[in-house]
Design a protein around this motif. Structure first.
Motif, PDB file in Angstrom:
ATOM      1  N   LYS A 137      48.842  74.771  66.044  1.00 26.69           N
ATOM      2  CA  LYS A 137      48.790  74.861  64.584  1.00 26.69           C
ATOM      3  C   LYS A 137      47.427  74.443  64.055  1.00 26.69           C
ATOM      4  O   LYS A 137      46.852  75.109  63.185  1.00 26.69           O
ATOM      5  CB  LYS A 137      49.886  73.986  63.962  1.00 26.69           C
ATOM      6  CG  LYS A 137      49.962  74.080  62.453  1.00 26.69           C
ATOM      7  CD  LYS A 137      51.266  73.499  61.934  1.00 26.69           C
ATOM      8  CE  LYS A 137      51.355  72.012  62.155  1.00 26.69           C
ATOM      9  NZ  LYS A 137      52.551  71.428  61.497  1.00 26.69           N
ATOM     10  N   TRP A 162      44.788  77.135  64.765  1.00 22.14           N
ATOM     11  CA  TRP A 162      44.864  78.286  63.873  1.00 22.14           C
ATOM     12  C   TRP A 162      44.364  77.957  62.472  1.00 22.14           C
ATOM     13  O   TRP A 162      43.793  78.825  61.805  1.00 22.14           O
ATOM     14  CB  TRP A 162      46.288  78.818  63.845  1.00 22.14           C
ATOM     15  CG  TRP A 162      46.602  79.633  65.062  1.00 22.14           C
ATOM     16  CD1 TRP A 162      45.740  79.967  66.082  1.00 22.14           C
ATOM     17  CD2 TRP A 162      47.854  80.212  65.400  1.00 22.14           C
ATOM     18  NE1 TRP A 162      46.387  80.718  67.020  1.00 22.14           N
ATOM     19  CE2 TRP A 162      47.679  80.892  66.645  1.00 22.14           C
ATOM     20  CE3 TRP A 162      49.100  80.237  64.794  1.00 22.14           C
ATOM     21  CZ2 TRP A 162      48.710  81.582  67.266  1.00 22.14           C
ATOM     22  CZ3 TRP A 162      50.135  80.918  65.416  1.00 22.14           C
ATOM     23  CH2 TRP A 162      49.948  81.582  66.632  1.00 22.14           C
ATOM     24  N   HIS A 163      44.562  76.741  62.023  1.00 22.76           N
ATOM     25  CA  HIS A 163      44.002  76.340  60.727  1.00 22.76           C
ATOM     26  C   HIS A 163      42.473  76.402  60.782  1.00 22.76           C
ATOM     27  O   HIS A 163      41.830  76.866  59.827  1.00 22.76           O
ATOM     28  CB  HIS A 163      44.469  74.927  60.348  1.00 22.76           C
ATOM     29  CG  HIS A 163      45.760  74.906  59.596  1.00 22.76           C
ATOM     30  ND1 HIS A 163      45.860  75.264  58.279  1.00 22.76           N
ATOM     31  CD2 HIS A 163      47.020  74.553  59.986  1.00 22.76           C
ATOM     32  CE1 HIS A 163      47.112  75.146  57.872  1.00 22.76           C
ATOM     33  NE2 HIS A 163      47.838  74.717  58.889  1.00 22.76           N
ATOM     34  N   LEU A 197      50.587  80.523  57.763  1.00 24.36           N
ATOM     35  CA  LEU A 197      50.290  79.102  57.973  1.00 24.36           C
ATOM     36  C   LEU A 197      51.154  78.220  57.082  1.00 24.36           C
ATOM     37  O   LEU A 197      51.596  77.141  57.500  1.00 24.36           O
ATOM     38  CB  LEU A 197      48.808  78.826  57.716  1.00 24.36           C
ATOM     39  CG  LEU A 197      47.832  79.360  58.771  1.00 24.36           C
ATOM     40  CD1 LEU A 197      46.397  79.134  58.334  1.00 24.36           C
ATOM     41  CD2 LEU A 197      48.073  78.702  60.123  1.00 24.36           C
ATOM     42  N   ASP A 248      53.656  75.432  58.470  1.00 25.58           N
ATOM     43  CA  ASP A 248      53.579  74.042  58.012  1.00 25.58           C
ATOM     44  C   ASP A 248      54.911  73.555  57.436  1.00 25.58           C
ATOM     45  O   ASP A 248      55.251  72.372  57.536  1.00 25.58           O
ATOM     46  CB  ASP A 248      52.483  73.886  56.956  1.00 25.58           C
ATOM     47  CG  ASP A 248      51.085  74.011  57.544  1.00 25.58           C
ATOM     48  OD1 ASP A 248      50.939  73.847  58.769  1.00 25.58           O
ATOM     49  OD2 ASP A 248      50.135  74.293  56.782  1.00 25.58           O
ATOM     50  N   TYR A 276      55.389  81.496  63.991  1.00 22.32           N
ATOM     51  CA  TYR A 276      53.998  81.533  64.451  1.00 22.32           C
ATOM     52  C   TYR A 276      53.541  82.969  64.719  1.00 22.32           C
ATOM     53  O   TYR A 276      52.341  83.256  64.697  1.00 22.32           O
ATOM     54  CB  TYR A 276      53.844  80.726  65.745  1.00 22.32           C
ATOM     55  CG  TYR A 276      53.826  79.225  65.575  1.00 22.32           C
ATOM     56  CD1 TYR A 276      54.887  78.558  64.965  1.00 22.32           C
ATOM     57  CD2 TYR A 276      52.766  78.466  66.043  1.00 22.32           C
ATOM     58  CE1 TYR A 276      54.887  77.186  64.826  1.00 22.32           C
ATOM     59  CE2 TYR A 276      52.748  77.084  65.900  1.00 22.32           C
ATOM     60  CZ  TYR A 276      53.821  76.452  65.294  1.00 22.32           C
ATOM     61  OH  TYR A 276      53.803  75.094  65.159  1.00 22.32           O
ATOM     62  N   PHE A 308      51.385  84.914  62.071  1.00 22.91           N
ATOM     63  CA  PHE A 308      49.951  84.663  61.929  1.00 22.91           C
ATOM     64  C   PHE A 308      49.186  85.754  62.684  1.00 22.91           C
ATOM     65  O   PHE A 308      49.436  85.968  63.877  1.00 22.91           O
ATOM     66  CB  PHE A 308      49.598  83.284  62.492  1.00 22.91           C
ATOM     67  CG  PHE A 308      48.156  82.887  62.305  1.00 22.91           C
ATOM     68  CD1 PHE A 308      47.691  82.506  61.060  1.00 22.91           C
ATOM     69  CD2 PHE A 308      47.269  82.912  63.370  1.00 22.91           C
ATOM     70  CE1 PHE A 308      46.364  82.135  60.880  1.00 22.91           C
ATOM     71  CE2 PHE A 308      45.940  82.552  63.204  1.00 22.91           C
ATOM     72  CZ  PHE A 308      45.486  82.168  61.944  1.00 22.91           C
ATOM     73  N   ASN A 312      46.890  86.379  64.646  1.00 25.67           N
ATOM     74  CA  ASN A 312      45.968  85.708  65.563  1.00 25.67           C
ATOM     75  C   ASN A 312      45.049  86.672  66.299  1.00 25.67           C
ATOM     76  O   ASN A 312      43.840  86.436  66.416  1.00 25.67           O
ATOM     77  CB  ASN A 312      46.770  84.880  66.572  1.00 25.67           C
ATOM     78  CG  ASN A 312      45.884  84.082  67.501  1.00 25.67           C
ATOM     79  OD1 ASN A 312      44.994  83.365  67.054  1.00 25.67           O
ATOM     80  ND2 ASN A 312      46.102  84.198  68.790  1.00 25.67           N
TER      81      ASN A 312
END
Length: 281
Positions: A109, A112-113, A145, A149, A228, A231, A233
């Motif tokens: 996490k 990725w932030h 995100l 969170d 997840y 996201f 990515n």
């Protein structure tokens, strides 16, 4: 005789056989990689390539393994790579990886932030690359995100993670699948690496997440982290990598970048719905 494979990597032919050699400028990294191989060798882990002792602290020497990269489009290769990855994660039952200070702690996490922040910092060149899709990717990433969170954390056991489950780090040969390139090895929750594996495979199977879950029971372990997958990515990583390329590399990569961007946006809404259905089942 030595045959250069890529920068700092070569195949060395000698009277004692063929070997893969890799030079590390950072001796700390070389020491970490050798340590991982040594520990895997002690427990006779079947999915790694044996490393050989040598006097140069900067060089990793391994027996040469003839094979080809895994193909994530093939169900058989998916099963083989995931079986090897599951076995790697389960080495926590024999090795207390958290005691090895050479291995950094991995927090998906947080990573990725930071990746999202770099994406925003490079808004100018990325807008030139992605055009109107830049804002779409930023919006998808920000919402993902936020959902991540807001998800109640379930702590999973920590173990050795490979750190880069791209297809070419799984070599398919006559002696089975071998996991290679432990440069990014770290300690973290094994479910994070399951998520990363799914991220890598999804574009190769037209984002058919239900099929993956049906075909690979191990993925159920990360069911609570399916948010997840929203996201983007793959898009963000490849786009940021593109910025570091030279002009010739950019020209070669441009069609691939545009392809994965359009696919990610095309499947985003359906993927989100699928995630909700799987988590409610």
């Amino acid at each position: 005789m030595a045959l250069v494979i890529k920068e700092n990597c070569w195949k060395w032919e000698s009277s004692k056989g063929s070997f893969f050699m890799k030079y590390y400028e950072d001796v700390y990294l070389a020491t970490k990689v050798k340590m991982v191989h040594n520990q895997l060798e002690k427990i006779q882990f079947p999915y790694h390539i044996i490393s050989e002792k040598n006097e140069d602290a900067h060089i990793l020497k391994q027996q040469w393994y003839e094979g080809k990269s895994a193909d994530y489009r093939k169900l058989s290769d998916q099963k083989k790579t995931l079986k090897a990855l599951k076995a790697l994660h389960e080495t926590r039952n024999e090795v207390d990886w958290e005691t090895y200070k050479l291995l950094p702690n991995y927090e998906l996490k947080e990573k990725w932030h930071r990746r999202f922040e770099r994406f925003i910092e490079n808004e100018g060149p990325l807008k030139m690359l992605l055009q109107e899709n830049y804002k779409k990717i930023v919006s998808i990433a920000a919402n993902a995100l936020q959902n991540i969170d807001d998800t109640n954390a379930i702590e999973n056991p920590k173990t050795l993670l490979h750190g880069d489950v791209v297809h070419h780090n799984f070599m398919m040969g006559e002696k089975g699948v071998k996991i290679v390139d432990f440069d990014l090895a770290c300690v973290g929750e094994y479910t994070d690496e399951i998520i990363l594996w799914i991220h890598r495979v999804l574009p190769n199977v037209s984002y058919q997440l239900p099929n993956l879950f049906e075909q690979h029971p191990y993925l159920q372990e990360a069911k609570h982290k399916l948010q997840y997958l929203r996201f983007p990515n793959e898009v963000m990583r490849e786009a940021l990598f593109y910025l570091k390329c030279n002009p010739r590399q950019k020209q070669a990569c441009y069609p691939f970048i545009q392809s994965i961007i359009s696919e990610a946006i095309q499947h985003e809404k359906n993927l989100s719905k699928t995630i909700e259905i799987i988590q409610e089942s």
